[in-house]
Design a protein around this motif. Structure first.
Motif, PDB file in Angstrom:
ATOM      1  N   UNK A  42      36.348  12.058  44.830  1.00 45.25           N
ATOM      2  CA  UNK A  42      35.062  11.580  44.342  1.00 45.25           C
ATOM      3  C   UNK A  42      34.753  12.168  42.972  1.00 45.25           C
ATOM      4  N   UNK A  43      33.648  11.719  42.393  1.00 45.70           N
ATOM      5  CA  UNK A  43      33.205  12.271  41.110  1.00 45.70           C
ATOM      6  C   UNK A  43      32.677  13.696  41.252  1.00 45.70           C
ATOM      7  N   UNK A  44      32.448  14.150  42.476  1.00 46.77           N
ATOM      8  CA  UNK A  44      31.943  15.498  42.705  1.00 46.77           C
ATOM      9  C   UNK A  44      33.038  16.558  42.621  1.00 46.77           C
ATOM     10  N   UNK A  45      34.290  16.157  42.612  1.00 46.44           N
ATOM     11  CA  UNK A  45      35.404  17.107  42.640  1.00 46.44           C
ATOM     12  C   UNK A  45      35.375  18.108  41.480  1.00 46.44           C
ATOM     13  N   UNK A  46      35.173  17.693  40.229  1.00 42.83           N
ATOM     14  CA  UNK A  46      35.129  18.685  39.153  1.00 42.83           C
ATOM     15  C   UNK A  46      33.961  19.668  39.307  1.00 42.83           C
ATOM     16  N   UNK A  47      32.826  19.184  39.773  1.00 39.68           N
ATOM     17  CA  UNK A  47      31.675  20.058  39.970  1.00 39.68           C
ATOM     18  C   UNK A  47      31.942  21.078  41.069  1.00 39.68           C
ATOM     19  N   UNK A  48      32.539  20.635  42.170  1.00 40.13           N
ATOM     20  CA  UNK A  48      32.878  21.546  43.258  1.00 40.13           C
ATOM     21  C   UNK A  48      33.891  22.572  42.773  1.00 40.13           C
ATOM     22  N   UNK A  49      34.868  22.145  42.004  1.00 43.64           N
ATOM     23  CA  UNK A  49      35.871  23.058  41.467  1.00 43.64           C
ATOM     24  C   UNK A  49      35.234  24.101  40.558  1.00 43.64           C
ATOM     25  N   UNK A  50      34.328  23.692  39.693  1.00 42.28           N
ATOM     26  CA  UNK A  50      33.642  24.633  38.809  1.00 42.28           C
ATOM     27  C   UNK A  50      32.785  25.613  39.603  1.00 42.28           C
ATOM     28  N   UNK A  51      32.122  25.144  40.647  1.00 43.37           N
ATOM     29  CA  UNK A  51      31.286  26.004  41.486  1.00 43.37           C
ATOM     30  C   UNK A  51      32.127  27.060  42.190  1.00 43.37           C
ATOM     31  N   UNK A  52      33.239  26.652  42.771  1.00 42.13           N
ATOM     32  CA  UNK A  52      34.113  27.600  43.465  1.00 42.13           C
ATOM     33  C   UNK A  52      34.693  28.609  42.476  1.00 42.13           C
ATOM     34  N   UNK A  53      35.071  28.164  41.298  1.00 45.53           N
ATOM     35  CA  UNK A  53      35.593  29.069  40.278  1.00 45.53           C
ATOM     36  C   UNK A  53      34.527  30.072  39.839  1.00 45.53           C
ATOM     37  N   UNK A  54      33.300  29.616  39.651  1.00 49.27           N
ATOM     38  CA  UNK A  54      32.213  30.505  39.252  1.00 49.27           C
ATOM     39  C   UNK A  54      31.920  31.549  40.329  1.00 49.27           C
ATOM     40  N   UNK A  55      31.934  31.121  41.584  1.00 48.32           N
ATOM     41  CA  UNK A  55      31.690  32.065  42.678  1.00 48.32           C
ATOM     42  C   UNK A  55      32.820  33.087  42.759  1.00 48.32           C
ATOM     43  N   UNK A  56      34.058  32.632  42.604  1.00 50.01           N
ATOM     44  CA  UNK A  56      35.197  33.546  42.640  1.00 50.01           C
ATOM     45  C   UNK A  56      35.139  34.546  41.498  1.00 50.01           C
ATOM     46  N   UNK A  57      34.755  34.101  40.312  1.00 51.18           N
ATOM     47  CA  UNK A  57      34.614  35.004  39.167  1.00 51.18           C
ATOM     48  C   UNK A  57      33.496  36.011  39.409  1.00 51.18           C
ATOM     49  N   UNK A  58      32.402  35.570  40.013  1.00 48.90           N
ATOM     50  CA  UNK A  58      31.286  36.467  40.293  1.00 48.90           C
ATOM     51  C   UNK A  58      31.678  37.525  41.320  1.00 48.90           C
ATOM     52  N   UNK A  59      32.391  37.107  42.348  1.00 55.35           N
ATOM     53  CA  UNK A  59      32.832  38.063  43.374  1.00 55.35           C
ATOM     54  C   UNK A  59      33.829  39.045  42.779  1.00 55.35           C
ATOM     55  N   UNK A  60      34.709  38.552  41.950  1.00 59.27           N
ATOM     56  CA  UNK A  60      35.700  39.418  41.303  1.00 59.27           C
ATOM     57  C   UNK A  60      35.004  40.436  40.398  1.00 59.27           C
ATOM     58  N   UNK A  61      33.895  40.023  39.763  1.00 59.77           N
ATOM     59  CA  UNK A  61      33.183  40.918  38.854  1.00 59.77           C
ATOM     60  C   UNK A  61      32.342  41.977  39.554  1.00 59.77           C
ATOM     61  N   UNK A  62      32.074  41.811  40.838  1.00 60.68           N
ATOM     62  CA  UNK A  62      31.258  42.781  41.562  1.00 60.68           C
ATOM     63  C   UNK A  62      31.935  44.143  41.636  1.00 60.68           C
ATOM     64  N   UNK A  63      33.227  44.176  41.819  1.00 56.78           N
ATOM     65  CA  UNK A  63      33.958  45.433  41.949  1.00 56.78           C
ATOM     66  C   UNK A  63      34.160  46.174  40.644  1.00 56.78           C
ATOM     67  N   UNK A  64      33.915  45.522  39.524  1.00 58.16           N
ATOM     68  CA  UNK A  64      34.168  46.178  38.230  1.00 58.16           C
ATOM     69  C   UNK A  64      32.979  46.891  37.713  1.00 58.16           C
TER      70      UNK A  64
END
Length: 64
Positions: A42-64
């Motif tokens: 669907x057209x939502x795929x890029x948005x979902x991908x960006x959301x998951x990437x942003x969440x992963x980056x945020x979680x990765x940044x918590x430990x630093x």
């Protein structure tokens, strides 16, 4: 009268029911797989991908 319902919508509703019932069965896994498969088309795929990437980056940044 015709009623058109998206497969993504039906799979999303079915997945919500499975999660609500906490049904960890093969059927639940298949529903989740189908929902992801159809959502990716669907057209939502890029948005979902960006959301998951942003969440992963945020979680990765918590430990630093």
């Amino acid at each position: 009268m015709n009623l058109t319902i998206s497969v993504v919508l039906l799979a999303g509703i079915a997945l919500a029911v499975v999660l609500r019932l906490k049904s960890a069965t093969l059927t639940g896994a298949v529903i989740a797989l189908l929902f992801g498969f159809y959502l990716a088309d669907t057209d939502a795929a890029p948005t979902v991908n960006e959301l998951v990437t942003a969440i992963a980056d945020a979680v990765r940044g918590i430990g630093n």
